[in-house]
Design a protein around this motif. Sequence first.
Motif, mmCIF file in Angstrom:
data_model
loop_
_atom_site.group_PDB
_atom_site.id
_atom_site.type_symbol
_atom_site.label_atom_id
_atom_site.label_comp_id
_atom_site.label_asym_id
_atom_site.label_seq_id
_atom_site.Cartn_x
_atom_site.Cartn_y
_atom_site.Cartn_z
ATOM 1 N N GLY A 172 4.935 7.041 -14.290
ATOM 2 C CA GLY A 172 4.758 5.591 -14.237
ATOM 3 C C GLY A 172 3.503 5.217 -13.465
ATOM 4 O O GLY A 172 2.714 4.376 -13.896
ATOM 5 N N GLN A 173 3.314 5.869 -12.318
ATOM 6 C CA GLN A 173 2.127 5.584 -11.504
ATOM 7 C C GLN A 173 0.851 6.033 -12.207
ATOM 8 O O GLN A 173 -0.182 5.345 -12.136
ATOM 9 N N HIS A 174 0.881 7.171 -12.889
ATOM 10 C CA HIS A 174 -0.304 7.607 -13.633
ATOM 11 C C HIS A 174 -0.644 6.595 -14.732
ATOM 12 O O HIS A 174 -1.824 6.313 -14.991
ATOM 13 N N THR A 175 0.387 6.043 -15.382
ATOM 14 C CA THR A 175 0.145 5.040 -16.428
ATOM 15 C C THR A 175 -0.467 3.780 -15.829
ATOM 16 O O THR A 175 -1.368 3.170 -16.424
ATOM 17 N N TYR A 207 0.822 -1.196 0.000
ATOM 18 C CA TYR A 207 0.000 0.000 0.000
ATOM 19 C C TYR A 207 0.864 1.258 0.000
ATOM 20 O O TYR A 207 2.033 1.221 0.404
ATOM 21 N N PRO A 208 0.273 2.402 -0.418
ATOM 22 C CA PRO A 208 1.030 3.653 -0.378
ATOM 23 C C PRO A 208 1.603 3.981 0.998
ATOM 24 O O PRO A 208 2.727 4.508 1.080
ATOM 25 N N HIS A 209 0.866 3.656 2.072
ATOM 26 C CA HIS A 209 1.411 3.960 3.397
ATOM 27 C C HIS A 209 2.643 3.105 3.698
ATOM 28 O O HIS A 209 3.541 3.534 4.434
ATOM 29 N N ASP A 210 2.720 1.897 3.115
ATOM 30 C CA ASP A 210 3.932 1.079 3.251
ATOM 31 C C ASP A 210 5.095 1.729 2.508
ATOM 32 O O ASP A 210 6.228 1.778 3.008
ATOM 33 N N VAL A 211 4.802 2.210 1.306
ATOM 34 C CA VAL A 211 5.828 2.885 0.506
ATOM 35 C C VAL A 211 6.351 4.115 1.238
ATOM 36 O O VAL A 211 7.570 4.329 1.339
ATOM 37 N N GLU A 212 5.436 4.912 1.762
ATOM 38 C CA GLU A 212 5.841 6.125 2.477
ATOM 39 C C GLU A 212 6.706 5.791 3.682
ATOM 40 O O GLU A 212 7.722 6.457 3.931
ATOM 41 N N GLN A 213 6.333 4.747 4.414
ATOM 42 C CA GLN A 213 7.101 4.339 5.582
ATOM 43 C C GLN A 213 8.506 3.880 5.188
ATOM 44 O O GLN A 213 9.509 4.266 5.807
ATOM 45 N N ILE A 214 8.607 3.084 4.135
ATOM 46 C CA ILE A 214 9.888 2.523 3.720
ATOM 47 C C ILE A 214 10.827 3.596 3.177
ATOM 48 O O ILE A 214 12.042 3.556 3.412
ATOM 49 N N ASP A 216 10.647 2.078 -7.061
ATOM 50 C CA ASP A 216 9.420 1.590 -6.444
ATOM 51 C C ASP A 216 8.526 0.976 -7.509
ATOM 52 O O ASP A 216 8.033 1.669 -8.401
ATOM 53 N N MET A 217 8.307 -0.338 -7.415
ATOM 54 C CA MET A 217 7.487 -1.063 -8.380
ATOM 55 C C MET A 217 6.099 -1.370 -7.824
ATOM 56 O O MET A 217 5.302 -2.050 -8.466
ATOM 57 N N THR A 218 5.818 -0.878 -6.639
ATOM 58 C CA THR A 218 4.487 -0.972 -6.053
ATOM 59 C C THR A 218 3.522 -0.110 -6.860
ATOM 60 O O THR A 218 3.903 0.938 -7.379
ATOM 61 N N THR A 219 2.260 -0.518 -6.961
ATOM 62 C CA THR A 219 1.245 0.390 -7.484
ATOM 63 C C THR A 219 0.878 1.332 -6.355
ATOM 64 O O THR A 219 0.300 0.929 -5.345
ATOM 65 N N SER A 220 1.246 2.592 -6.526
ATOM 66 C CA SER A 220 1.110 3.561 -5.448
ATOM 67 C C SER A 220 0.592 4.881 -6.011
ATOM 68 O O SER A 220 0.205 4.985 -7.172
ATOM 69 N N SER A 221 0.622 5.902 -5.185
ATOM 70 C CA SER A 221 0.098 7.208 -5.555
ATOM 71 C C SER A 221 1.085 7.984 -6.416
ATOM 72 O O SER A 221 2.266 8.083 -6.066
ATOM 73 N N PRO A 222 0.638 8.578 -7.528
ATOM 74 C CA PRO A 222 1.529 9.434 -8.321
ATOM 75 C C PRO A 222 2.080 10.600 -7.512
ATOM 76 O O PRO A 222 3.242 10.990 -7.683
ATOM 77 N N GLN A 223 1.252 11.138 -6.635
ATOM 78 C CA GLN A 223 1.686 12.261 -5.811
ATOM 79 C C GLN A 223 2.795 11.847 -4.844
ATOM 80 O O GLN A 223 3.762 12.583 -4.627
#
Length: 295
Positions: A173-176, A73-80, A99-106
């Motif tokens: 990438g995330q927007h795509t 999740y995006p919160h995991d990405v932000e934490q890492i 980052d290859m997670t599907t996450s937030s473009p922002q």
Amino acid sequence: MFISPETSTVGFIGLGVMGKSMAEHILQAGYRLHVYTRTQEKAHELLAKGAIWQPSPQQIAENCDVIITMVGYPHDVEQIYLSENGLVYHAKQGTYLIDMTTSSPQLASRINEESKKAKLHSLDAPVSGGDIGAKNASLSIMVGGEQAAYESILPLLQIVGKTIVYQGKSGAGQHTKVCNQIAIASTMIGVSEALAYAKAANLQPETVLQSIATGAAGSWSLSNLGSRMIQNDFEAGFYIKHFIKDMGIALQSANEMNLQTPGLALAEQIYKQLAELGYNEQGTQAIYLYYTEHQ
């Protein structure tokens, strides 16, 4: 400089349904591979094949030249990436963060801004193809970030993906990937409704699939997940809970651009109902049960 097994040590964070296969391909390609995942048991097979365990993302950052994350999740990405002990604040200068997670473009843009301050290279490179694509190293990878950084890490991406496209600046990438998930959301409704109709009409779903999968209705979802629906195989190649997360990101991004996406909204509604019925840990093909078991 191109990333190669002779010059670079790779860190991989997140060894789930897709990440484990991706990390194994990188190890088999001859890279020194350090891994971290919250459940160490998931790393045992890779460790037996030569990967090196690190007890935290911070240790990954301190020991690797290229770091790939594939989490939930995006919160995991932000934490890492952005916490006090995150990658951005402990990686060596010049490190590539992918980052290859599907996450937030922002969020991808925020990570990129902080990475630049720390003299790091940040790319958002979400993937499509599910567990099958990960196992077969045939993922579609959509990349955002500086083009020079993309060109440097391209040999590494080619180990896990087949279709790799540079999309533009950070966040692209995330927007795509949002575009990808919007397309899949309505497609999954169509696939499950078609096969539910075949069942209700007393047709043989297998022969129906043979006819329609190669015609104008053909799609990856129909060919790869339609057969799983027919066989009542709802094991996760991609979890419903993660697809709901992706659709939430897509709806939020579309809303920020004042774009109406009613098909996406309907798909999210159906999948949320399935989650409430206890199918959160099943694969996205379990939408078939909404039509055959829960109407």
